[in-house]
Scaffold this motif. Structure first.
Motif, mmCIF file in Angstrom:
data_model
loop_
_atom_site.group_PDB
_atom_site.id
_atom_site.type_symbol
_atom_site.label_atom_id
_atom_site.label_comp_id
_atom_site.label_asym_id
_atom_site.label_seq_id
_atom_site.Cartn_x
_atom_site.Cartn_y
_atom_site.Cartn_z
ATOM 1 N N ALA A 42 0.828 -1.210 0.000
ATOM 2 C CA ALA A 42 0.000 0.000 0.000
ATOM 3 C C ALA A 42 0.859 1.256 0.000
ATOM 4 C CB ALA A 42 -0.925 0.006 1.213
ATOM 5 N N MET A 43 0.359 2.301 -0.626
ATOM 6 C CA MET A 43 1.027 3.597 -0.623
ATOM 7 C C MET A 43 0.807 4.253 0.743
ATOM 8 S SD MET A 43 2.311 3.687 -3.612
ATOM 9 C CE MET A 43 2.108 2.678 -5.061
ATOM 10 N N ALA A 44 1.715 5.144 1.122
ATOM 11 C CA ALA A 44 1.621 5.815 2.422
ATOM 12 C C ALA A 44 0.441 6.786 2.480
ATOM 13 C CB ALA A 44 2.921 6.543 2.719
ATOM 14 N N SER A 45 0.084 7.351 1.337
ATOM 15 C CA SER A 45 -1.046 8.272 1.253
ATOM 16 C C SER A 45 -1.577 8.238 -0.174
ATOM 17 C CB SER A 45 -0.624 9.699 1.628
ATOM 18 O OG SER A 45 0.127 10.269 0.577
ATOM 19 N N THR A 46 -2.601 9.023 -0.434
ATOM 20 C CA THR A 46 -3.142 9.085 -1.796
ATOM 21 C C THR A 46 -2.462 10.177 -2.617
ATOM 22 O OG1 THR A 46 -4.905 10.560 -1.078
ATOM 23 C CG2 THR A 46 -5.391 8.194 -1.089
ATOM 24 N N ALA A 47 -1.484 10.846 -2.041
ATOM 25 C CA ALA A 47 -0.771 11.930 -2.725
ATOM 26 C C ALA A 47 0.443 11.382 -3.481
ATOM 27 C CB ALA A 47 -0.339 12.987 -1.716
ATOM 28 N N TYR A 48 0.171 10.613 -4.530
ATOM 29 C CA TYR A 48 1.246 10.094 -5.376
ATOM 30 C C TYR A 48 0.895 10.357 -6.826
ATOM 31 C CZ TYR A 48 -1.831 5.932 -5.512
ATOM 32 O OH TYR A 48 -2.893 5.075 -5.649
ATOM 33 N N CYS A 49 1.901 10.271 -7.677
ATOM 34 C CA CYS A 49 1.746 10.596 -9.087
ATOM 35 C C CYS A 49 1.713 9.315 -9.921
ATOM 36 C CB CYS A 49 2.919 11.468 -9.513
ATOM 37 S SG CYS A 49 2.903 11.906 -11.247
ATOM 38 N N VAL A 50 0.719 9.187 -10.786
ATOM 39 C CA VAL A 50 0.593 8.041 -11.686
ATOM 40 C C VAL A 50 0.764 8.545 -13.118
ATOM 41 C CG1 VAL A 50 -0.891 6.163 -12.465
ATOM 42 C CG2 VAL A 50 -1.054 6.963 -10.096
ATOM 43 N N LEU A 51 1.762 7.998 -13.813
ATOM 44 C CA LEU A 51 2.028 8.378 -15.196
ATOM 45 C C LEU A 51 1.670 7.198 -16.094
ATOM 46 C CD1 LEU A 51 5.545 9.871 -14.518
ATOM 47 C CD2 LEU A 51 3.404 11.128 -14.721
ATOM 48 N N VAL A 52 0.788 7.404 -17.050
ATOM 49 C CA VAL A 52 0.317 6.342 -17.944
ATOM 50 C C VAL A 52 0.762 6.671 -19.365
ATOM 51 C CG1 VAL A 52 -1.695 5.106 -18.819
ATOM 52 C CG2 VAL A 52 -1.709 6.012 -16.478
ATOM 53 N N THR A 53 1.410 5.694 -20.019
ATOM 54 C CA THR A 53 1.876 5.900 -21.382
ATOM 55 C C THR A 53 1.447 4.732 -22.256
ATOM 56 O OG1 THR A 53 3.820 7.047 -20.545
ATOM 57 C CG2 THR A 53 3.879 6.331 -22.829
ATOM 58 N N PRO A 54 0.484 4.944 -23.144
ATOM 59 C CA PRO A 54 0.151 3.902 -24.112
ATOM 60 C C PRO A 54 1.137 3.956 -25.275
ATOM 61 C CG PRO A 54 -1.316 5.763 -24.383
ATOM 62 C CD PRO A 54 -0.398 6.096 -23.241
ATOM 63 N N ARG A 55 1.543 2.813 -25.748
ATOM 64 C CA ARG A 55 2.442 2.773 -26.906
ATOM 65 C C ARG A 55 1.597 2.676 -28.165
ATOM 66 N NH1 ARG A 55 7.263 -1.304 -26.911
ATOM 67 N NH2 ARG A 55 7.716 -0.055 -25.082
ATOM 68 N N ARG A 56 1.779 3.605 -29.035
ATOM 69 C CA ARG A 56 1.002 3.644 -30.280
ATOM 70 C C ARG A 56 1.614 2.694 -31.299
ATOM 71 N NH1 ARG A 56 1.251 6.454 -35.158
ATOM 72 N NH2 ARG A 56 -0.788 6.876 -36.044
ATOM 73 N N GLU A 57 0.827 1.767 -31.739
ATOM 74 C CA GLU A 57 1.236 0.868 -32.811
ATOM 75 C C GLU A 57 0.758 1.465 -34.133
ATOM 76 O OE1 GLU A 57 3.203 -1.753 -32.331
ATOM 77 O OE2 GLU A 57 3.215 -1.237 -30.214
ATOM 78 N N ALA A 58 1.353 1.042 -35.225
ATOM 79 C CA ALA A 58 1.046 1.623 -36.545
ATOM 80 C C ALA A 58 -0.443 1.587 -36.877
ATOM 81 C CB ALA A 58 1.851 0.904 -37.616
ATOM 82 N N ALA A 59 -1.117 0.527 -36.496
ATOM 83 C CA ALA A 59 -2.531 0.377 -36.855
ATOM 84 C C ALA A 59 -3.464 1.130 -35.916
ATOM 85 C CB ALA A 59 -2.902 -1.104 -36.866
ATOM 86 N N GLN A 60 -2.931 1.691 -34.822
ATOM 87 C CA GLN A 60 -3.779 2.372 -33.854
ATOM 88 C C GLN A 60 -3.731 3.879 -34.056
ATOM 89 O OE1 GLN A 60 -1.997 0.830 -30.241
ATOM 90 N NE2 GLN A 60 -3.785 -0.451 -29.918
ATOM 91 N N PRO A 61 -4.834 4.556 -33.755
ATOM 92 C CA PRO A 61 -4.822 6.017 -33.827
ATOM 93 C C PRO A 61 -4.029 6.578 -32.639
ATOM 94 C CG PRO A 61 -6.880 5.235 -32.913
ATOM 95 C CD PRO A 61 -6.112 4.015 -33.342
ATOM 96 N N THR A 62 -3.822 7.877 -32.649
ATOM 97 C CA THR A 62 -3.163 8.535 -31.532
ATOM 98 C C THR A 62 -3.932 8.248 -30.254
ATOM 99 O OG1 THR A 62 -2.415 10.275 -33.000
ATOM 100 C CG2 THR A 62 -2.415 10.777 -30.651
ATOM 101 N N LEU A 63 -3.204 7.972 -29.172
ATOM 102 C CA LEU A 63 -3.825 7.631 -27.901
ATOM 103 C C LEU A 63 -3.322 8.551 -26.802
ATOM 104 C CD1 LEU A 63 -3.328 3.804 -28.233
ATOM 105 C CD2 LEU A 63 -5.516 4.989 -28.346
#
Length: 121
Positions: free
Chosen positions: A58-79
């Protein structure tokens, strides 16, 4: 360990502030499949492009940073990655994340999603 301040550098920071408290890479299509992880125990598939990550420690508090990065494949639109989906705030035990097409906007499954969490422990 503390990094010393150098001219033009950031103020001195404890090393733990620079180390991710959790990270994961997973295939978000169909049933999510973890490629590799640290401090993530499971993924729940809520809907297309909508997942909940559960922390092993568990995290110590809810004050943390979540960074999400989808990898764009050639057949997928910008995400775009979302660090907090809808009205679901982060908790000390999990975070709900998502990926969507910005020109819809439509939530979308992605075959490679990378997530890094900073500041939680």
């Amino acid at each position: 360990m503390i990094f010393r301040r150098l001219p033009g550098a950031l103020a001195a920071l404890p090393v733990r502030a620079l180390v991710p408290t959790a990270w994961i890479q997973f295939d978000g299509t169909g049933t999510p499949a973890i490629t590799d992880t640290e401090n993530v125990t499971s993924i729940t598939d809520n809907a297309a492009g909508d997942w909940t990550l559960t922390w092993q420690r568990a995290m110590a508090s809810t004050a943390y940073c979540v960074l999400v990065t989808p990898r764009r494949e050639a057949a997928q639109p910008t995400l775009a990655g979302l660090n907090s989906l809808g009205n679901y705030p982060t908790t000390t035990t999990s975070a709900r994340i998502g990926c969507m097409r910005p020109f819809g906007p439509t939530a979308s499954d992605v075959n490679i999603v990378s997530v890094v969490v900073l500041g939680g422990l």
